[in-house]
Scaffold this active site. Structure first.
Site, PDB file in Angstrom:
ATOM      1  N   TYR A   1       0.860  -1.180   0.000  1.00  0.00           N
ATOM      2  CA  TYR A   1       0.000   0.000   0.000  1.00  0.00           C
ATOM      3  C   TYR A   1       0.896   1.230   0.000  1.00  0.00           C
ATOM      4  O   TYR A   1       1.833   1.316   0.788  1.00  0.00           O
ATOM      5  CB  TYR A   1      -0.884  -0.016   1.250  1.00  0.00           C
ATOM      6  CG  TYR A   1      -1.783   1.191   1.405  1.00  0.00           C
ATOM      7  CD1 TYR A   1      -2.902   1.354   0.604  1.00  0.00           C
ATOM      8  CD2 TYR A   1      -1.522   2.153   2.374  1.00  0.00           C
ATOM      9  CE1 TYR A   1      -3.744   2.454   0.753  1.00  0.00           C
ATOM     10  CE2 TYR A   1      -2.352   3.257   2.537  1.00  0.00           C
ATOM     11  CZ  TYR A   1      -3.465   3.401   1.723  1.00  0.00           C
ATOM     12  OH  TYR A   1      -4.292   4.489   1.876  1.00  0.00           O
TER      13      TYR A   1
ATOM     14  N   ASP B   1       9.308   2.902  -0.499  1.00  0.00           N
ATOM     15  CA  ASP B   1       8.280   3.557   0.310  1.00  0.00           C
ATOM     16  C   ASP B   1       8.565   3.215   1.770  1.00  0.00           C
ATOM     17  O   ASP B   1       8.255   2.117   2.243  1.00  0.00           O
ATOM     18  CB  ASP B   1       6.895   3.069  -0.124  1.00  0.00           C
ATOM     19  CG  ASP B   1       5.784   3.735   0.695  1.00  0.00           C
ATOM     20  OD1 ASP B   1       6.110   4.418   1.698  1.00  0.00           O
ATOM     21  OD2 ASP B   1       4.611   3.566   0.341  1.00  0.00           O
TER      22      ASP B   1
ATOM     23  N   LYS C   1       4.783   9.298   8.788  1.00  0.00           N
ATOM     24  CA  LYS C   1       4.629   8.760  10.150  1.00  0.00           C
ATOM     25  C   LYS C   1       5.694   9.287  11.122  1.00  0.00           C
ATOM     26  O   LYS C   1       5.554  10.399  11.615  1.00  0.00           O
ATOM     27  CB  LYS C   1       4.578   7.235  10.094  1.00  0.00           C
ATOM     28  CG  LYS C   1       3.378   6.757   9.213  1.00  0.00           C
ATOM     29  CD  LYS C   1       3.094   5.305   9.356  1.00  0.00           C
ATOM     30  CE  LYS C   1       2.081   4.800   8.354  1.00  0.00           C
ATOM     31  NZ  LYS C   1       0.690   4.888   8.772  1.00  0.00           N
TER      32      LYS C   1
HETATM   33  N1  HOZ Z   1      -3.703   3.048   6.161  1.00  0.00           N
HETATM   34  C1  HOZ Z   1      -3.308   3.229   7.508  1.00  0.00           C
HETATM   35  C2  HOZ Z   1      -2.604   2.049   8.059  1.00  0.00           C
HETATM   36  N2  HOZ Z   1      -1.776   1.326   7.199  1.00  0.00           N
HETATM   37  C3  HOZ Z   1      -4.475   3.551   8.385  1.00  0.00           C
HETATM   38  C4  HOZ Z   1      -4.441   4.963   8.773  1.00  0.00           C
HETATM   39  C5  HOZ Z   1      -5.530   5.384   9.773  1.00  0.00           C
HETATM   40  O1  HOZ Z   1      -6.633   4.857   9.738  1.00  0.00           O
HETATM   41  O2  HOZ Z   1      -5.243   6.243  10.551  1.00  0.00           O
END
Ligand code: HOZ
Length: 427
Positions: free
Chosen positions: A143, A238, A266
């Site tokens: 992702y 990434d 992050k």
């Molecule tokens: N896509 C995020 C985790 N891989 C989730 C982000 C969120 O819901 O804060």
């Protein structure tokens, strides 16, 4: 009697689609109402009903030093008093750029954005602009945020809700995203033999963290580097999730690979909306205002977010910190596996720095199909059991877990005691 969490969830759904601002938070994969939090301190969070949890989500990775670290909070307060945003350069941005480039030598230049999605989306555009080629290669279950080109066979929420190929992405655009299985060197070689001249870039999570956690085979990353180099395609790591999380220098330092471009998010923002992409100077200089590839953002390099990131990274630079963090994560996950197996469950786990994967299958998965073969029903029961015991884990079998540097022995013991209780009732 409806719980307060349930009441808030119902109220939220009236004005917010699904009641959440990011899909996985809705608890749909595990059932029940999401917890609405009011307070976080160190390794713990409290919900609106006053229940306390040990937090293994850590805001999905940014909180390397736990919730509301006093040094981060006071630095943010001090800078906020001087102005929240200027939409003009500040010296703080230079400091962050210098710090990140020093920690990750593959980054000669860096541009700050507000989210990981923006960073990956911009890196892809830059790779296409630099090479003049249209196609990108990604891996099934990885992702890279929700940019159109990247919502093809995507992991995280897209995978959790069975929509790895999002509606709304034109087929003509999706056709430029080629997808291969993770860790499959042969598939990579075959694709490059056929299509190399059209491949602008390969984007990869060097440690996959959005289909649960999947470790790379070192030979896979090595071959990726060789093939992209030979054929003039760019290699984009990434590291939105893994940067400053699995090691101070990111996954690229652990596996000894120098990518052309790297995306970060992050941890770099310490819990504030901040991300970045960077890499080779000759590539980065194709960005506006120097070059023809456009990219911009009103809140890019926001001083409050940059300050949180600077302090988060300063704290991360303490000698021995990643060794201690890695040890804590390893002991916790090995404990979970030991307890689970003792009760007859085929479980496995992996850990790297402050990131971990835990699976209801007996061996570690190496690609998406193996991740999908894990027992999702058992995961749901385990998740709710742990939640009832005051342990907050990601509400999806397709997300990695996170440990912070302030998770200590007390949290470790409570987590393993909870696991003992939960596995004995599941048995
Ligand atoms: N896509 C995020 C985790 N891989 C989730 C982000 C969120 O819901 O804060």
């Amino acid at each position: 009697m409806t719980s307060l969490n349930q009441q808030l969830f119902e109220r939220a759904q009236i004005r917010i689609p699904g009641g959440v601002n990011s899909p996985v938070r809705a608890f749909r994969a595990v059932g029940g109402a999401p917890r609405f939090f009011t307070l976080g301190a160190g390794p713990r969070v409290w919900d609106v009903e006053g229940r306390e949890y040990i937090d293994y989500v850590c805001s999905w990775g940014p909180l390397l030093h736990g919730h509301a670290h006093p040094k981060i909070v006071s630095a943010v307060q001090a800078v906020a008093e001087k102005g929240l945003s200027f939409g003009a350069p500040t010296e703080l941005e230079i400091e962050l750029a210098e710090r990140v480039c020093a920690l990750m030598p593959a980054l000669e230049q860096i541009r700050l954005t507000s989210s990981g999605t923006e960073a990956t989306m911009s890196a892809i555009r830059l790779a296409r602009g630099f090479t003049g080629r249209p196609n990108i290669v990604k891996f099934d279950g990885c992702y890279h945020g929700h940019g159109d080109s990247l919502l093809v066979k995507a992991g995280s929420g897209a995978l959790t809700f069975g929509q790895p190929d999002s509606s709304g992405v034109p087929a003509d655009l999706a056709a430029h995203t080629l997808v291969l299985p993770y860790n499959d060197v042969e598939a990579l070689e075959t694709l490059f033999a056929r299509e190399a001249a059209h491949i602008a870039a390969v984007i990869v999570e060097p440690v996959a963290g959005n289909m649960n956690m999947v470790l790379p085979r070192p030979a896979f990353l090595k071959r990726l580097r060789e093939l992209t180099q030979t054929h003039g395609s760019l290699l984009i790591f990434d590291e939105v999730m893994t940067g400053f999380r699995v090691a101070l220098g990111g996954a690229q330092s652990l596996y000894g690979i120098t990518p052309d471009l790297t995306t970060l998010g992050k941890v770099i923002g310490g819990g504030m909306p901040l991300a970045a992409f960077g890499g080779r100077r000759d590539i980065m200089q194709h960005l506006a205002p120097l070059g023809p590839v456009y990219q911009a953002g009103t809140l890019s390099g926001n001083p409050v977010a940059v300050t949180a990131g600077l302090v988060n990274l300063e704290l991360a630079m303490e000698p021995g910190l990643y060794e201690r963090l890695g040890e804590m994560t390893r002991v916790m996950t090995e404990g979970l596996v030991q307890i689970g197996r003792h009760h007859g469950f085929p479980v496995s786990a992996c850990a790297l720095g402050g990131m971990f994967g835990f699976y209801f299958r007996d061996t570690l998965p190496t690609h998406l199909h193996e991740v999908l073969s894990a027992d999702k029903e058992r995961f749901k029961q385990f998740f709710h059991g742990m939640l009832a015991q005051g342990i907050y884990m990601a509400p999806s079998a397709f997300e990695a877990g996170f440990v912070s540097t302030v998770h200590g022995t007390a949290e470790l013991e409570k987590t393993l005691e909870a696991a003992e209780t939960v596995f004995s009732t599941l048995a």
